[in-house]
Design an enzyme around this catalytic site. Sequence first.
Site, PDB file in Angstrom:
ATOM      1  N   ASN A   1     -22.939-125.354  80.803  1.00 50.96           N
ATOM      2  CA  ASN A   1     -21.522-125.208  81.151  1.00 50.96           C
ATOM      3  C   ASN A   1     -20.938-124.168  80.198  1.00 50.96           C
ATOM      4  O   ASN A   1     -20.742-124.454  79.021  1.00 50.96           O
ATOM      5  CB  ASN A   1     -20.817-126.572  80.996  1.00 50.96           C
ATOM      6  CG  ASN A   1     -19.314-126.470  81.167  1.00 50.96           C
ATOM      7  OD1 ASN A   1     -18.791-125.432  81.599  1.00 50.96           O
ATOM      8  ND2 ASN A   1     -18.609-127.532  80.829  1.00 50.96           N
TER       9      ASN A   1
ATOM     10  N   LYS B   1     -18.013-122.985  80.165  1.00 54.61           N
ATOM     11  CA  LYS B   1     -16.577-123.179  79.916  1.00 54.61           C
ATOM     12  C   LYS B   1     -15.847-121.826  80.056  1.00 54.61           C
ATOM     13  O   LYS B   1     -16.223-121.028  80.902  1.00 54.61           O
ATOM     14  CB  LYS B   1     -16.367-123.833  78.552  1.00 54.61           C
ATOM     15  CG  LYS B   1     -17.215-125.111  78.405  1.00 54.61           C
ATOM     16  CD  LYS B   1     -16.885-125.948  77.218  1.00 54.61           C
ATOM     17  CE  LYS B   1     -17.732-127.209  77.228  1.00 54.61           C
ATOM     18  NZ  LYS B   1     -17.412-128.120  76.160  1.00 54.61           N
TER      19      LYS B   1
ATOM     20  N   HIS C   1     -14.531-132.983  84.121  1.00 57.85           N
ATOM     21  CA  HIS C   1     -14.856-132.724  82.718  1.00 57.85           C
ATOM     22  C   HIS C   1     -13.685-133.171  81.845  1.00 57.85           C
ATOM     23  O   HIS C   1     -12.518-133.014  82.237  1.00 57.85           O
ATOM     24  CB  HIS C   1     -15.147-131.231  82.508  1.00 57.85           C
ATOM     25  CG  HIS C   1     -15.775-130.972  81.175  1.00 57.85           C
ATOM     26  ND1 HIS C   1     -15.045-130.962  80.003  1.00 57.85           N
ATOM     27  CD2 HIS C   1     -17.061-130.762  80.815  1.00 57.85           C
ATOM     28  CE1 HIS C   1     -15.867-130.742  78.980  1.00 57.85           C
ATOM     29  NE2 HIS C   1     -17.102-130.615  79.459  1.00 57.85           N
TER      30      HIS C   1
ATOM     31  N   GLU D   1     -12.320-131.909  79.387  1.00 59.88           N
ATOM     32  CA  GLU D   1     -11.360-130.840  79.058  1.00 59.88           C
ATOM     33  C   GLU D   1     -10.371-130.636  80.208  1.00 59.88           C
ATOM     34  O   GLU D   1      -9.212-130.310  79.981  1.00 59.88           O
ATOM     35  CB  GLU D   1     -12.121-129.554  78.702  1.00 59.88           C
ATOM     36  CG  GLU D   1     -12.764-129.687  77.316  1.00 59.88           C
ATOM     37  CD  GLU D   1     -14.036-128.890  77.110  1.00 59.88           C
ATOM     38  OE1 GLU D   1     -14.337-127.999  77.913  1.00 59.88           O
ATOM     39  OE2 GLU D   1     -14.747-129.199  76.128  1.00 59.88           O
TER      40      GLU D   1
ATOM     41  N   GLU E   1     -20.486-137.759  78.924  1.00 56.09           N
ATOM     42  CA  GLU E   1     -20.130-136.906  77.787  1.00 56.09           C
ATOM     43  C   GLU E   1     -19.064-137.598  76.933  1.00 56.09           C
ATOM     44  O   GLU E   1     -17.864-137.556  77.289  1.00 56.09           O
ATOM     45  CB  GLU E   1     -19.560-135.577  78.278  1.00 56.09           C
ATOM     46  CG  GLU E   1     -20.509-134.764  79.123  1.00 56.09           C
ATOM     47  CD  GLU E   1     -20.147-133.276  79.107  1.00 56.09           C
ATOM     48  OE1 GLU E   1     -21.022-132.479  78.798  1.00 56.09           O
ATOM     49  OE2 GLU E   1     -18.982-132.944  79.384  1.00 56.09           O
TER      50      GLU E   1
ATOM     51  N   GLY F   1     -18.700-130.464  71.270  1.00 58.07           N
ATOM     52  CA  GLY F   1     -18.397-129.353  70.362  1.00 58.07           C
ATOM     53  C   GLY F   1     -18.215-129.756  68.910  1.00 58.07           C
ATOM     54  O   GLY F   1     -17.703-128.971  68.111  1.00 58.07           O
TER      55      GLY F   1
ATOM     56  N   SER G   1     -22.819-131.916  72.209  1.00 54.79           N
ATOM     57  CA  SER G   1     -23.568-131.433  71.036  1.00 54.79           C
ATOM     58  C   SER G   1     -25.083-131.507  71.207  1.00 54.79           C
ATOM     59  O   SER G   1     -25.811-131.777  70.254  1.00 54.79           O
ATOM     60  CB  SER G   1     -23.129-132.191  69.774  1.00 54.79           C
ATOM     61  OG  SER G   1     -21.773-131.917  69.487  1.00 54.79           O
TER      62      SER G   1
HETATM   63  P1  13P Z   1     -21.135-128.914  73.706  1.00 56.18           P
HETATM   64  O1  13P Z   1     -22.594-128.883  74.103  1.00 56.18           O
HETATM   65  O2  13P Z   1     -20.627-127.590  73.216  1.00 56.18           O
HETATM   66  O3  13P Z   1     -20.839-130.059  72.778  1.00 56.18           O
HETATM   67  O4  13P Z   1     -20.301-129.189  75.058  1.00 56.18           O
HETATM   68  C1  13P Z   1     -20.688-130.225  75.876  1.00 56.18           C
HETATM   69  C2  13P Z   1     -19.943-130.125  77.142  1.00 56.18           C
HETATM   70  O5  13P Z   1     -18.733-130.369  77.191  1.00 56.18           O
HETATM   71  C3  13P Z   1     -20.667-129.691  78.341  1.00 56.18           C
HETATM   72  O6  13P Z   1     -19.929-129.890  79.498  1.00 56.18           O
END
Ligand code: 13P
Length: 252
Positions: A10, A12, A93, A95, A164, A170, A209
């Site tokens: 992803n 983002k 997601h 976010e 997640e 992150g 992560s």
């Molecule tokens: P990270 O791998 O950067 O922690 O992000 C995970 C994520 O949100 C994937 O959708």
Amino acid sequence: MAQRPYIVGNWKMHGTRAMLAEARAIDRAAERLIKVEVALAPPFTLVHATRNEASLIAVGGQDCHPADGGAHTGDISAAMLKDAGAGFVIVGHSERRADHGESNADVKAKAEAAIAAGLNVILCVGESEAERDAGKAEKVVGKQLKESLPEGKAIADKVTVAYEPVWAIGTGRTPTIEEIGEMHVSIRKLLADTLGSGGKNVRILYGGSVKAENAAEIFGAKEVGGALVGGASLSAESFLGIIIAAAEKLES
Ligand code: 13P
């Protein structure tokens, strides 16, 4: 396991056309590791170009609007994503839930629109740190999943669930392998209860992560069928380490 391990990047809100070289390199690596299903979800602006550059990997979007079209400035419909070459879309997601106030009902409507447009869906769920600390993680994730899963048993082969934990995204922090396994087992039970035998084959990905260094250990947790990867999917080199770990740990 019934299906090939599934490793999804992803991107983002990262990536301009200069990043297509990474997509090409990821595609070439995937050709050598066909035991693993590899996918990338670049920003909307790169979906079409990534589809054109890559021959093997799946390409998808990171969100879609629930309507087919209309007066929704700045939004993208599932049919538009499909037309641009996408084969799947990520919905729910954390976010998007946080930045755009998306509810479980919104996520469900998006997932149903995506399936109706012929896309597969990666449906994201995950608890906050406060919810985990309060011992409510499984309850919170169960409610999210129940309320955002599209209707009908026939959706089982169109949906992947991504667990997640919000606090692991992150941050470089992850739940323990036991905690990841417990959550995945609980999600599997809910899927089997809701979708019948089809629910047993829905892939459940871990996200938060994931890196080449911890991937093999995470893939050892119960019911983990792959990973949804953010930061470590932005370079072919770091993403490849995760794909190799999946090929070694998760092959059927
Ligand atoms: P990270 O791998 O950067 O922690 O992000 C995970 C994520 O949100 C994937 O959708």
